[in-house]
Write a protein that holds these residues in place. Structure first.
Motif, short mmCIF file in Angstrom:
data_model
loop_
_atom_site.label_atom_id
_atom_site.label_comp_id
_atom_site.label_asym_id
_atom_site.label_seq_id
_atom_site.Cartn_x
_atom_site.Cartn_y
_atom_site.Cartn_z
N HIS A 190 10.36 42.51 80.30
CA HIS A 190 9.46 41.54 80.94
C HIS A 190 8.01 42.01 80.79
O HIS A 190 7.70 43.17 81.05
CB HIS A 190 9.82 41.38 82.42
CG HIS A 190 11.16 40.75 82.63
ND1 HIS A 190 11.33 39.42 82.95
CD2 HIS A 190 12.41 41.28 82.55
CE1 HIS A 190 12.62 39.16 83.06
NE2 HIS A 190 13.30 40.26 82.83
N GLU A 248 16.49 40.69 76.47
CA GLU A 248 16.22 39.83 77.62
C GLU A 248 15.87 40.63 78.87
O GLU A 248 15.35 40.08 79.85
CB GLU A 248 17.42 38.93 77.91
CG GLU A 248 18.70 39.63 78.35
CD GLU A 248 19.56 40.14 77.20
OE1 GLU A 248 20.69 40.58 77.46
OE2 GLU A 248 19.09 40.09 76.04
N LYS A 249 16.12 41.93 78.85
CA LYS A 249 15.74 42.78 79.99
C LYS A 249 14.24 43.03 80.05
O LYS A 249 13.72 43.43 81.08
CB LYS A 249 16.44 44.14 79.89
CG LYS A 249 17.90 44.17 80.25
CD LYS A 249 18.39 45.61 80.19
CE LYS A 249 19.83 45.75 80.61
NZ LYS A 249 20.26 47.18 80.58
N TYR A 252 14.78 50.84 87.21
CA TYR A 252 13.85 50.07 86.38
C TYR A 252 13.05 51.04 85.54
O TYR A 252 12.82 52.19 85.93
CB TYR A 252 12.93 49.23 87.26
CG TYR A 252 13.67 48.24 88.13
CD1 TYR A 252 13.96 46.96 87.67
CD2 TYR A 252 14.10 48.59 89.41
CE1 TYR A 252 14.65 46.05 88.46
CE2 TYR A 252 14.79 47.70 90.20
CZ TYR A 252 15.06 46.43 89.73
OH TYR A 252 15.76 45.54 90.51
N GLU A 308 19.27 45.09 74.78
CA GLU A 308 19.27 43.81 75.46
C GLU A 308 17.82 43.33 75.66
O GLU A 308 17.23 43.58 76.71
CB GLU A 308 19.97 43.93 76.81
CG GLU A 308 21.43 44.36 76.72
CD GLU A 308 22.05 44.63 78.08
OE1 GLU A 308 22.41 43.66 78.76
OE2 GLU A 308 22.14 45.82 78.45
N GLU A 313 17.86 48.02 84.91
CA GLU A 313 18.09 46.61 85.23
C GLU A 313 17.05 45.74 84.51
O GLU A 313 17.35 44.67 84.01
CB GLU A 313 17.97 46.40 86.74
CG GLU A 313 18.98 47.14 87.57
CD GLU A 313 20.31 46.44 87.64
OE1 GLU A 313 20.34 45.19 87.49
OE2 GLU A 313 21.32 47.12 87.84
N ARG A 314 15.81 46.24 84.51
CA ARG A 314 14.73 45.57 83.80
C ARG A 314 13.82 46.61 83.17
O ARG A 314 13.71 47.75 83.66
CB ARG A 314 13.89 44.69 84.75
CG ARG A 314 14.57 43.40 85.15
CD ARG A 314 13.58 42.43 85.75
NE ARG A 314 14.21 41.16 86.05
CZ ARG A 314 13.57 40.03 86.32
NH1 ARG A 314 12.24 40.03 86.34
NH2 ARG A 314 14.22 38.93 86.59
N LYS A 341 19.12 51.05 78.27
CA LYS A 341 20.49 50.71 78.68
C LYS A 341 20.69 50.91 80.17
O LYS A 341 21.40 50.15 80.83
CB LYS A 341 21.49 51.56 77.90
CG LYS A 341 21.57 51.24 76.41
CD LYS A 341 22.55 52.16 75.70
CE LYS A 341 22.63 51.86 74.22
NZ LYS A 341 23.55 52.78 73.51
#
Length: 335
Positions: free
Chosen positions: A195, A192-193, A147, A190, A170-171, A167
């Motif tokens: 948060h 959407e990763k 992470y 990405e 995971e988040r 890349k």
């Protein structure tokens, strides 16, 4: 340059040669027994890698506080933490990147209640930048998820340059209340990763809003609804934006199509006068219906009142913003 004029120097840890960092870290966890052999430490168990990347905009006190947040987090979720600290080109260091190691153990209740965390702190200048990804790859525990939490970068462009970590992770954790740019300005492979911690801190408030509205059908909630307004102090601006985004997403699902929701509803966020102004979110209807959520963080309670055609109803419940380490866990594992 004094010992504590950079974030790297201010953070705790034992300075070690870069090439010996993992060996020295292993030695911390494997004490020598009476025969002179190293024995395994049963408490050294990691669940993940967490890369914390502290930008130039962070003050020393802010960096120390963030470091302690992740240490507190690791008491519940053991991890290998890798802290990256960019340094000015004038930074006086050895020929290689600077490296520190740090460990801490915490005793819990009952047998086997101790857990330990481990930290590798890397200080690098921009001239070392081309080696950074390779060095971090060496430090990662390859069989565990990774992470990434970057913070206090001066611009979205500067942060977007570290695509390797986006890349690998995971988040990716972003705290909109700390940054001078918005999350949607990041150029990441990405999105959407990513948060937002501001959203995660709102969990108790989102639960309170949802608890009240769950007593009504979606048709009665959106029938004649024209606007959702949020008024709050500047201190709640980022959390308010996240709250409005969540409400908008939930209400949109109550309509046959997103286009119909867009045509029917307006969302307005305004800044109230005074730092102590309580956040107030109002559902405005074209008839006599109404719903008002008043969030009193000073008293750790929310008062909800509304009439959706069946008479006035109200609810008072305890709310708070999640503490930093709990919000971090919420963002990493749930979001």
């Amino acid at each position: 340059m004094s010992e504590t004029t950079t974030v790297y120097e201010a953070l705790p840890g034992l300075k070690v040669p870069l090439g010996n960092a993992l060996k020295e870290l292993t030695a911390m966890w494997s004490p020598v027994d009476e025969s002179g052999k190293r024995k395994d430490n049963e408490y050294r168990a990691s669940r993940m890698n967490l890369i914390v990347h502290i930008g130039f905009e962070a003050s020393l006190e802010e960096a120390k506080s963030l470091f302690q947040t992740v240490i507190n987090f690791s008491h519940r979720y053991p991890c290998r933490m890798i802290v990256l600290c960019p340094q000015p080109d004038s930074w006086n260091s050895q020929k290689d990147m600077g490296c520190k190691i740090f460990s801490e153990c915490v005793f819990g209740e009952g047998a086997g209640g101790m857990s330990c965390c481990e930290v590798l702190i890397l200080g690098y200048t921009l001239s070392d930048r081309k080696y950074l990804e390779n060095q971090v790859s060496v430090f990662l525990e390859t069989d565990l998820p990774t992470y990434y939490w970057p913070t206090r970068f001066g611009s979205a462009d500067l942060l977007s340059d570290y695509k390797f970590f986006f890349k690998q992770a995971e988040r990716v954790i972003f705290d909109s209340s700390r940054e001078c740019f918005r999350i949607d300005q990041l150029d990441v492979p990405e999105p959407e990763k990513v948060h937002d911690l501001a959203y995660s801190r709102l969990l108790p408030i989102r639960q309170s809003v949802g608890q009240f509205l769950s007593a009504f059908s979606k048709e009665s909630i959106v029938d004649s609804l024209t606007e959702v307004r949020l008024s709050s102090s500047a201190n709640f601006k980022c959390e308010g934006r996240a709250l409005m985004s969540w409400v908008k997403s939930a209400l949109t699902k109550c309509y046959p199509t997103p286009e119909e929701a867009k045509d029917a509803l307006r969302f307005d966020q305004e800044e109230a006068d005074g730092e102590d102004a309580m956040p107030i979110m109002s559902f405005v209807y074209s008839n006599d219906n109404y719903v008002t959520f008043t969030i009193d963080l000073a008293k750790s309670e929310a008062h909800v009142e509304g009439d959706l055609g069946n008479g006035k109803q109200s609810l008072t419940t305890g709310v708070r913003l999640l503490d930093p380490e709990t919000a971090l866990a919420e963002a990493l594992f749930h979001g």
